[in-house]
Design a protein around this motif. Structure first.
Motif, mmCIF file in Angstrom:
data_model
loop_
_atom_site.group_PDB
_atom_site.id
_atom_site.type_symbol
_atom_site.label_atom_id
_atom_site.label_comp_id
_atom_site.label_asym_id
_atom_site.label_seq_id
_atom_site.Cartn_x
_atom_site.Cartn_y
_atom_site.Cartn_z
ATOM 1 N N THR A 426 -78.559 -39.718 -41.501
ATOM 2 C CA THR A 426 -77.962 -39.015 -42.515
ATOM 3 C C THR A 426 -79.050 -38.721 -43.672
ATOM 4 N N ALA A 427 -79.762 -40.015 -43.984
ATOM 5 C CA ALA A 427 -80.496 -39.911 -44.950
ATOM 6 C C ALA A 427 -81.840 -38.762 -44.920
ATOM 7 N N ASN A 428 -82.247 -38.937 -43.660
ATOM 8 C CA ASN A 428 -83.171 -38.049 -43.255
ATOM 9 C C ASN A 428 -82.629 -36.544 -43.339
ATOM 10 N N PHE A 429 -81.481 -36.438 -42.877
ATOM 11 C CA PHE A 429 -80.842 -35.128 -42.515
ATOM 12 C C PHE A 429 -80.928 -34.511 -43.996
ATOM 13 N N ILE A 430 -80.260 -35.370 -45.216
ATOM 14 C CA ILE A 430 -80.215 -34.768 -46.593
ATOM 15 C C ILE A 430 -81.560 -34.647 -47.069
ATOM 16 N N VAL A 431 -82.620 -35.136 -46.525
ATOM 17 C CA VAL A 431 -84.048 -34.968 -47.090
ATOM 18 C C VAL A 431 -84.363 -33.575 -46.374
ATOM 19 N N ALA A 432 -84.173 -33.485 -45.269
ATOM 20 C CA ALA A 432 -84.495 -32.195 -44.441
ATOM 21 C C ALA A 432 -83.964 -31.129 -44.793
ATOM 22 N N ILE A 433 -82.627 -31.170 -45.316
ATOM 23 C CA ILE A 433 -81.863 -29.883 -45.957
ATOM 24 C C ILE A 433 -82.651 -29.517 -47.227
ATOM 25 N N GLY A 434 -82.986 -30.446 -48.159
ATOM 26 C CA GLY A 434 -83.580 -30.033 -49.374
ATOM 27 C C GLY A 434 -85.070 -29.336 -48.830
#
Length: 664
Positions: A426-434
Motif C-alpha cells: 500500500t505504501a508503494n501504491f500510494i507513492v506510485a499514484i503520486g
C-alpha cells in the motif's frame, strides 16, 4: 512482424499528446490489491474481536497481570505503572513511579536512592535506617499471588536480602542477586511508556553505596542507551514533532516555491549550498563550545560521556562541512547544469502549481492507512499468550524466580507478516499514484503546443484519469517492489537469528544477499518510475510500458543518464539544506530550553534530522519526477517526430544537446 527492441518509437495515429482514449490497465492487479485489503480487514476485525489493546500498550508484571487494567488474577486498575525489580524485566505494578529528586517530598538525603528500602515481589521491604516512608511507594497487593517472594525466609526467619544486616552484603544476596533476584533498591526513576526506569545517576549512586561493580541491566547490553534515548524523546516530543515535522513542512513548501521562480533559482541553489556548509560548520562550533562549557562547570552537571559525545559530534560536523566544500569546488559545472534541469521542471510547475500539493495528498493517504494498520497491529499483538518462565537463583535455598513474557503462536506471527506485506504494497501504491499524476501532468505540458492554455485543471484531470484508468498499473509496479521489500524483511529476520548463533560466515552471506536485493529494489524502482511515464503518455499496461521505457532509455542511455545524475545531485542539496536548517533550529531550541532535562541532545537532534529529511524528500520528489518525465518525453519526441514536427521547444532542445557533454 513484431517491432524489434532497437527500433525507434512509433507515434500512434493522430498523436496529439498523452492519449485521451484510455482504457483500464492491469485490472487484475487492482482486484488483487482490493482482495489483499479485504483479507487485511478480516484479520483486523478478528484481532479487534479477540484482542485487547491494553495488553500491548500497558506493561506486564511478573505475575501475569497487566498494570492499569483488570486483565489477570489481580485488579491493577489503580496501579498503571510497572517498576522493574530484576534484569529479566520482572516487575510490580505501582500507582506512581518513585520520584526522589524532591527532598522535601521524598525525604531522601541524596535525592537519588534509599538503599535501605527494597521493592520486592511481595511489596516493600526495609532495613533499619531506611529514610523513605513505607507508604511512599504504593505497590499493588500481591498477597494472593502464587509466585510472590519476600525477603524474610519463612522457615528460619532470616533476611535473604540483607544477610548480615548491612547494605554492603545485599548486592550478592539471594534476594537481589546482582539484579537477577526478586528484590531491588528504591531509586529515582523516570517514566517511559508506563514503565519506571532508574536514572543513570540513581544507578551509579546505588553502586557506590552497596559497593557493586555492576548495575541492573534490562534485557541486553545496549538497553541503557535505548532507555535514555526513549526518555529523551518523550521529554522532547513537542520539539521533535513540532520542529521536525511542522517546521520541516513549512520550510520545504517555501523552498520548493522559491525554486519555481526563475530569477531566484540560481540564488536559491547556490545560497542553499553555501548556507548548508555554514550551518554545519556553525553547528560543529556550537557543539564543541558547548562541550567546553559543560566541562568547565563547577560542579560538573553533565556526564563525561555526554561531553565527549558533544565534542565528537562537533568534529564530525566539521568533517562533513569540509567534504561538502570540496565537492562544491570540484562539481561546480555539474551543479550549474543541475540548476538548468530544475529550471526546466520549474516551467512545468509554474503552469500547473497544483502539482506541489500532490505529496501532501500522498502523506495524508499514508497517515490514514498507517492509522488503520496500527489499530489492527496493536490488537493482533495483544493476542499472544502469557508465558511463565522460572529460573533458579544462585544460593543454598534452591529458590526459583518467576517472570512472564508474551509468546505468539504461528497463526499470529503469520498474520503479522501479512500485515507487514500489506504495508509495503500500500505504501508503494500510494507513492506510485503520486508519480503517475505528476508524470501525466508534465507529459501533457510537454506535448501541448500552446502552453498558455494549461493550468491547475490539468492536474485535476490527471488525478481523475489516474484513479479511473491506471490504478491497476500502479498496483502492479508497487506489488513488485513490495515483494522485494518483503524478501529483504525476511532476510533481516534470519540475520537476527544468525547473529544469536554467532556464525560470521552465514552473517556475511546474508549481508551480501541484503545488498543484492537492495540494488535490485532500486533498479525496479527506476524501471517502475519510467514505466509510469510511458503509461501516462500512451495509456499502455505496465509490462508493455516497462519494456518500452527500458529500451527507450537504453537507446539514449548517455544523454538521459548524465542529465539525470546531475539533476539528482541538486535535489539532494535541497533536501540536505532543508534538513540542516530544521536540525540546527531544533538543536538550538533543545539546548536553550530543556537541555538540563535530557540525558543527551544527540538522540532528539538526530530524530529531528530524520523527520525533516523525510518531509523534504517528499516535496523534492515532485521536481525529481518532473525532470525524469521531461527527459523521457524529449527522447520519445525525437524518436517519433522529425524537424518541425517535434514538440520540444527550441530552447529546451538546444539546452539538452548543449549540456549532455558538460555533465561528464
Amino acid at each position: 512482424m513484431g517491432r524489434h527492441d532497437n527500433d525507434k518509437l512509433q507515434a500512434p495515429p493522430d498523436f496529439d499528446g498523452p492519449t485521451g482514449d484510455r482504457q483500464c490497465t492491469d485490472v487484475l492487479c487492482s482486484l488483487l490489491l482490493v482482495i489483499a485489503w479485504g483479507i487485511m480487514t478480516a484479520v483486523g476485525v478478528y484481532s479487534l474481536t479477540n484482542g485487547d489493546y491494553r495488553v500491548v500498550l500497558n506493561p506486564l508484571d511478573y505475575d501475569g497481570n497487566i498494570c492499569g487494567t483488570d486483565y489477570g488474577d489481580i485488579d491493577m486498575t489503580d496501579y498503571p505503572y510497572l517498576l522493574y525489580v530484576n534484569s529479566y524485566t520482572g516487575g510490580v505494578c505501582v500507582s506512581e513511579c518513585p520520584n526522589l529528586s524532591n527532598y522535601s517530598e521524598a525525604g531522601v538525603s541524596d535525592n537519588l536512592t534509599d538503599v535501605y528500602t527494597l521493592i520486592t515481589y511481595d511489596g516493600i521491604h526495609q532495613l533499619e535506617g531506611a529514610e523513605l516512608d513505607p507508604d511512599f511507594i504504593k505497590v499493588a497487593n500481591y498477597s494472593t499471588s502464587n509466585d510472590k517472594i519476600n525477603c524474610i525466609n519463612e522457615e528460619n526467619g532470616k533476611d535473604m536480602c540483607y544477610p548480615d544486616g548491612t547494605i554492603q552484603s545485599s548486592w550478592e544476596s539471594e534476594g537481589i542477586s546482582e539484579g537477577f533476584g526478586w528484590a531491588y533498591y528504591v531509586g529515582d526513576t523516570y517514566l517511559w511508556l508506563q514503565r519506571c526506569y532508574l536514572t543513570d545517576a540513581a544507578e551509579k549512586r546505588i553502586s557506590e553505596l552497596v559497593e557493586a561493580n555492576t548495575t541492573m541491566t534490562l534485557l541486553d547490553a545496549g538497553q541503557d542507551f535505548w532507555n535514555d534515548l526513549y526518555a529523551d524523546l518523550w521529554i522532547a516530543k513537542e520539539y521533535v514533532l513540532g520542529i521536525g515535522f511542522g517546521l520541516g513542512v513549512v520550510i520545504s513548501f517555501v523552498y520548493i516555491t522559491l525554486l519555481r521562480v526563475p530569477c531566484l533559482l540560481n540564488m536559491v541553489v547556490w545560497g542553499s549550498i553555501f548556507s548548508t556548509i555554514a550551518i554545519i560548520t556553525g553547528a560543529g562550533y556550537y557543539a564543541t563550545e558547548q562541550a567546553k562549557y559543560w566541562e568547565n562547570e563547577d560542579p560538573q552537571v553533565w556526564e563525561d560521556e555526554s561531553i565527549a559525545a558533544a565534542r565528537i559530534f562537533g568534529y564530525v560536523l566539521w568533517g562533513i562541512a569540509a567534504v561538502f566544500a570540496f565537492l562544491m569546488v570540484c562539481l561546480r559545472k555539474q551543479i550549474q547544469l543541475a540548476i538548468g534541469c530544475v529550471r526546466q521542471a520549474s516551467r512545468a510547475l509554474n503552469k500547473m502549481p497544483g502539482m506541489i500539493f500532490v505529496p501532501v495528498l500522498q502523506a495524508l493517504g499514508l497517515v490514514a492507512f498507517m492509522a488503520v494498520l496500527a489499530v489492527y497491529a496493536v490488537h493482533l499483538a495483544s493476542m499472544g499468550e502469557v508465558g511463565k518462565f522460572e529460573t533458579p537463583i544462585p544460593g543454598e535455598s534452591g529458590m526459583e524466580i518467576t517472570f512472564r513474557i508474551f509468546e505468539f503462536d504461528e497463526f499470529v506471527e503469520k498474520c503479522a507478516w501479512y500485515l507487514l506485506f500489506c504495508w509495503f504494497w500500500t505504501a508503494n501504491f500510494i507513492v506510485a499514484i503520486g508519480d503517475m499524476i505528476i508524470a501525466m501532468s508534465v507529459a501533457k505540458w510537454y506535448f501541448t503546443w500552446d502552453k498558455s492554455t494549461l493550468g491547475c485543471g490539468v492536474v485535476a484531470s490527471c488525478v481523475r484519469d489516474t484513479f479511473r484508468y491506471h490504478l491497476g498499473t500502479c498496483a502492479y509496479g508497487s506489488l513488485i517492489i513490495a515483494i522485494v521489500q518483503y524478501i529483504r524483511a525476511i532476510i533481516a529476520k534470519i540475520q537476527k537469528k544468525i547473529k544469536e548463533l554467532d556464525s560470521s560466515i552465514a552473517d556475511a552471506l546474508l549481508c551480501c544477499c541484503q545488498c543484492i536485493f537492495w540494488c535490485f529494489e532500486n533498479c525496479i524502482q527506476f524501471i517502475n518510475k519510467n514505466a509510469y511515464i510511458q503509461t501516462a503518455i500512451f495509456g499502455t499496461s505496465f509490462c508493455k510500458s516497462a519494456r518500452e521505457a527500458f529500451f527507450l532509455i537504453l537507446r539514449n542511455a548517455f544523454r538521459v543518464g548524465t542529465i539525470s545524475y546531475v539533476s539528482g545531485a541538486i535535489l539532494f542539496v535541497g533536501k540536505f539544506f532543508i534538513s540542516a536548517v530544521v536540525t540546527a533550529i531544533g538543536y538550538v531550541a533543545l539546548s536553550e530550553t530543556i537541555a538540563d532535562e535530557l540525558y543527551n541532545l544527540s538522540g532528539p537532534t538526530v530524530v529531528i534530522f530524520l523527520i525533516s529529511w523525510f518531509v523534504s524528500d517528499m516535496f523534492m520528489d515532485v521536481f525529481d519526477m518532473a525532470i525524469t518525465t521531461i527527459l523521457q518525453c524529449f527522447v520519445a519526441d525525437e524518436e517519433m517526430f522529425d524537424g518541425d514536427q517535434c514538440y520540444a521547444e527550441g530552447a529546451l532542445q538546444q539546452w539538452i544537446d548543449k549540456n549532455q557533454d558538460r555533465a561528464t
